[in-house]
Design a protein around this motif. Sequence first.
Motif, short mmCIF file in Angstrom:
data_model
loop_
_atom_site.label_atom_id
_atom_site.label_comp_id
_atom_site.label_asym_id
_atom_site.label_seq_id
_atom_site.Cartn_x
_atom_site.Cartn_y
_atom_site.Cartn_z
N GLU A 1 43.20 33.02 52.99
CA GLU A 1 44.54 33.60 52.90
C GLU A 1 45.25 33.24 51.60
O GLU A 1 46.45 33.50 51.44
N VAL A 2 44.52 32.65 50.67
CA VAL A 2 45.07 32.34 49.35
C VAL A 2 44.69 33.45 48.37
O VAL A 2 43.56 33.92 48.36
N GLU A 3 45.65 33.88 47.56
CA GLU A 3 45.40 34.86 46.50
C GLU A 3 45.46 34.13 45.15
O GLU A 3 46.39 33.37 44.90
N ILE A 4 44.47 34.37 44.31
CA ILE A 4 44.34 33.65 43.04
C ILE A 4 44.53 34.59 41.86
O ILE A 4 43.94 35.67 41.81
N THR A 5 45.36 34.18 40.91
CA THR A 5 45.40 34.82 39.60
C THR A 5 45.06 33.76 38.56
O THR A 5 45.81 32.79 38.39
N LEU A 6 43.93 33.93 37.89
CA LEU A 6 43.48 32.97 36.87
C LEU A 6 43.54 33.64 35.51
O LEU A 6 42.85 34.63 35.28
N GLU A 7 44.36 33.11 34.61
CA GLU A 7 44.41 33.62 33.24
C GLU A 7 43.63 32.67 32.34
O GLU A 7 43.98 31.49 32.22
N VAL A 8 42.59 33.18 31.73
CA VAL A 8 41.80 32.39 30.79
C VAL A 8 42.09 32.88 29.38
O VAL A 8 41.75 34.01 29.03
N SER A 9 42.76 32.06 28.60
CA SER A 9 43.07 32.40 27.21
C SER A 9 43.41 31.12 26.47
O SER A 9 43.67 30.09 27.08
N ASP A 10 43.42 31.21 25.15
CA ASP A 10 43.72 30.04 24.33
C ASP A 10 45.22 29.87 24.10
O ASP A 10 45.63 28.86 23.52
#
Length: 291
Positions: free
Chosen positions: A120-129
């Motif tokens: 039930e967890v929603e993930i937004t992962l931003e990979v950037s420098d």
Amino acid sequence: MKQLDGLMEFCAVVDHGGFTRASEALGLSASFVSRRVADLEARLGVRLLHRTTRRVNLTELGATYYERATAILSDINALETDLAEQQNLVKGHIRIAAGGRFGETWVSEAMAEFASLHPEVEITLEVSDRRVDLIREGFDLAVRHSMPSDPDLIVRRIGARRMIVCAAPDYLDVHGHPESPADLVKHCCLAAPGQKWMFQSGGPQFEVKVRGRWVSNSGPALTIACMKGLGIIRLGETYVADAINAGSLVPLLETHEIPPQETVLVYPSRERLPVRIRELISYIAERSGVS
């Protein structure tokens, strides 16, 4: 409550720039969304939106109403999340930022595992420098390779990153091995824009200004160019460890390395962290093996 009728639909139209996209996002028909917004305007006795055949714009009163409406919806969502958390449910949305190869591998794998454990967890992962502003941009956590300067952030150490200078055997056969950091000025060095090459030789750290004909803000791109014999690189070990183990790259100037950079988990200071965030922090800390 009748006062909330049309609130969600109105905000969705503004957020998505029109009725069609709003209806798609909400899973409703465009006619239903349009009717709900029209009923809202009729109830309030004001026009909230300027409608044309091509676009929808906020009126002056609509802009004021939208700002308050989004805050109300945010409070409702927070209340629902809090109720779920009071039942010890790990539920809700998590935004996390991480950079470089470590973000693409270790962090992304950890987040995927955490999501599998908590459906039930929603993930937004931003990979950037880029260095995100956690509070202003609404991120819950970030993984960084240096200590933050913001005193409002909480820091938890989860590891360390060694910076390694290396080159391909073919390059070294032609140009020789640098014996000291000062020798790097005679070599072609591959670096990211603005990157500082720092070293230490029994005293304070010092910088060596390097130059070369290959510049990139991508660690993988620099590694590939180095393996092709274009020059020397200095990158985090997560980028070059496999190539070194395979013999494609040779580490250099190891006795002049600076201490490994702290890898830390940072998050805004709050009186009460949501359960989902507390659980994720504990999970990452346990997975890192750092006490």
